[in-house]
Design an enzyme around this catalytic site. Structure first.
Site, PDB file in Angstrom:
ATOM      1  N   SER A 102       4.671  27.910 -27.600  1.00  0.00           N
ATOM      2  CA  SER A 102       3.666  27.881 -26.552  1.00  0.00           C
ATOM      3  C   SER A 102       3.526  29.175 -26.234  1.00  0.00           C
ATOM      4  O   SER A 102       4.305  29.942 -26.198  1.00  0.00           O
ATOM      5  CB  SER A 102       4.150  27.020 -25.399  1.00  0.00           C
ATOM      6  OG  SER A 102       3.303  27.205 -24.298  1.00  0.00           O
TER       7      SER A 102
ATOM      8  N   TYR B 260      11.049  26.081 -19.345  1.00  0.00           N
ATOM      9  CA  TYR B 260      10.236  26.006 -20.605  1.00  0.00           C
ATOM     10  C   TYR B 260       9.868  27.147 -21.353  1.00  0.00           C
ATOM     11  O   TYR B 260       9.645  27.174 -22.622  1.00  0.00           O
ATOM     12  CB  TYR B 260       9.011  25.248 -20.099  1.00  0.00           C
ATOM     13  CG  TYR B 260       7.814  24.942 -21.095  1.00  0.00           C
ATOM     14  CD1 TYR B 260       8.111  23.752 -22.061  1.00  0.00           C
ATOM     15  CD2 TYR B 260       6.699  25.539 -21.463  1.00  0.00           C
ATOM     16  CE1 TYR B 260       6.887  23.429 -22.915  1.00  0.00           C
ATOM     17  CE2 TYR B 260       5.786  25.438 -22.205  1.00  0.00           C
ATOM     18  CZ  TYR B 260       5.789  24.242 -23.060  1.00  0.00           C
ATOM     19  OH  TYR B 260       5.130  24.204 -24.081  1.00  0.00           O
TER      20      TYR B 260
ATOM     21  N   LYS C  58      10.605  27.804 -25.132  1.00  0.00           N
ATOM     22  CA  LYS C  58       9.553  28.319 -26.141  1.00  0.00           C
ATOM     23  C   LYS C  58       9.653  29.670 -26.920  1.00  0.00           C
ATOM     24  O   LYS C  58       9.413  29.842 -28.138  1.00  0.00           O
ATOM     25  CB  LYS C  58       8.179  27.989 -25.538  1.00  0.00           C
ATOM     26  CG  LYS C  58       7.980  26.602 -25.498  1.00  0.00           C
ATOM     27  CD  LYS C  58       8.029  25.700 -26.487  1.00  0.00           C
ATOM     28  CE  LYS C  58       7.543  24.132 -26.551  1.00  0.00           C
ATOM     29  NZ  LYS C  58       7.643  23.416 -27.708  1.00  0.00           N
TER      30      LYS C  58
END
Length: 176
Positions: free
Chosen positions: A58, A71, A75
């Site tokens: 991401s 997150y 990532k």
């Protein structure tokens, strides 16, 4: 071909994210890709003489934003894992990733209102959100013979974003 596409963790302020949740985000986004890659790469070489591994990362792993510590860190680690595995598995198995931007999926639809979507579109240089097909075409390229000389690369399929296109609050005032 192995596509490591499992992942996710909702935006959440650091002060409200437990260590267990942080570790869970890492396990879900990174450790699963590590384990599947470790198991599948030898089989690719034994059965076909080589192969391709694609990790779905991401832009959040490259562009820090408030409320994305769990997150984004996961990532970012997945992107680095991609480069590490590419070095180790070359020349038999190519390993690449896609740094996905805001894409219209069921997960994004859970928070998408007309106002949020318009803000995200306005902050995206390509003036739209991504479609699943955009990601699929990037995946097709990276997993195909057309990318036979590409390994350890992180392909941005994100509409030209230089930062996340979500407005998130900072811990002590202001917007991200």
């Amino acid at each position: 071909i192995l596509v490591n596409n499992a992942g996710g963790f909702p935006p959440k302020p650091v002060a409200q994210t437990t260590a267990r949740e942080f570790e869970g985000a890492f396990r879900f986004n990174v450790t699963t890709a590590f384990e599947l890659s470790r198991i599948c790469a030898p089989s690719m070489v034994e059965s076909a003489g080589g192969g391709a591994i694609l990790n779905i990362s991401s832009i959040a792993g490259h562009k820090p934003t408030p409320c994305f510590a769990a997150y984004g860190t996961a990532k970012g680690a997945l992107s680095l894992l991609t480069q590490e595995l590419a070095q180790e598995f070359a020349p038999k198995v190519r390993v690449n990733a896609i740094a996905v931007g805001s894409t219209k999926t069921d997960a994004l639809n859970t928070i998408l209102t007309e106002e949020i979507e318009q803000t995200m579109v306005d902050l995206t240089p390509m003036a739209r959100l991504g479609e699943v097909e955009d990601i699929a075409l990037g995946a097709l390229y990276l997993c195909s013979p057309a990318a036979s000389y590409v390994t350890g690369d992180i392909l941005g399929v994100n509409g030209g974003l230089e930062r996340l296109n979500m407005q998130m609050p900072r811990a002590w005032g202001g917007m991200g």
